[in-house]
Design a protein around this motif. Sequence first.
Motif, PDB file in Angstrom:
ATOM      1  N   LYS A  54       5.371   0.070   5.855  1.00 51.02           N
ATOM      2  CA  LYS A  54       4.467   1.118   5.358  1.00 51.02           C
ATOM      3  C   LYS A  54       3.460   1.514   6.446  1.00 51.02           C
ATOM      4  CE  LYS A  54       2.117   3.796   2.615  1.00 51.02           C
ATOM      5  NZ  LYS A  54       1.375   3.341   1.439  1.00 51.02           N
ATOM      6  N   ALA A  55       2.946   0.547   7.186  1.00 54.55           N
ATOM      7  CA  ALA A  55       1.996   0.847   8.252  1.00 54.55           C
ATOM      8  C   ALA A  55       2.641   1.684   9.354  1.00 54.55           C
ATOM      9  CB  ALA A  55       1.441  -0.450   8.837  1.00 54.55           C
ATOM     10  N   PRO A  58       3.468   5.893   7.450  1.00 52.13           N
ATOM     11  CA  PRO A  58       2.432   6.131   6.432  1.00 52.13           C
ATOM     12  C   PRO A  58       2.873   7.014   5.262  1.00 52.13           C
ATOM     13  CG  PRO A  58       1.541   6.352   8.637  1.00 52.13           C
ATOM     14  CD  PRO A  58       3.016   6.252   8.801  1.00 52.13           C
TER      15      PRO A  58
END
Length: 233
Positions: A54-55, A58
Amino acid sequence: MDTRFLGIAELDEVPSVAVVVDVMRAYTVAAWAFARGAEKIVLAESLEEALALKASHPDWAALKDGPPAPGFDMVNSPGLLRSVDLGGRTVVQKTTAGTVGALAVKDASLVLCAGFVVAEATARLLRTRAGDSVTFVVTGEDGQADEDLACAQYIARRATEAETDATEYVRRAAASRAAGELAEGVRQGVHPDDVELCLEVDRFPFAMVATLEDSLMVLRPYAAPSPADDTWI
């Protein structure tokens, strides 16, 4: 069709065809995610990997079991997910059993992920692979979860007998430990409609196929082949 029903820990070799079953709730949730517009679902090995993905992306949405947690957009509940717009997005999913089961058979020639909501589409795909041995991975409760075993047995039967009645299989799932815990609020991250949604038979017209893509296990929806189509895969 030669079939086996095994828990994750019982997998002693790479199967040719694997059907990973998690009724309550990973693969009911996955089907709902696709119905809500998700393009693909990445099955993460850990919560840390899910957050790292996810990082790095985004615009992806991360989903986990249990209560809401920082960094995660959703929890593993079909009742909560059904109102979320996921149009064109990638979802990263990490659950206690379902995603673990799919990753355990990632080297199989065909990996299907299933619940009651995609039973017929899954069975129709298996009919095109009638000559293969099929391993059903019963993910819950170390292979003892009756909702997963009932669903696996139903799909296996339906793959050879298209008119199989779902009633008894659904009854078993409704009486399972998981259904009771969800209904009684023992588990967190639950909507009151979750059990009912997990027990819907053939809610969606697609099967769900997981493949390795750049070292990630990626789940995608596939329209079920027609009965006469034996060249779909």
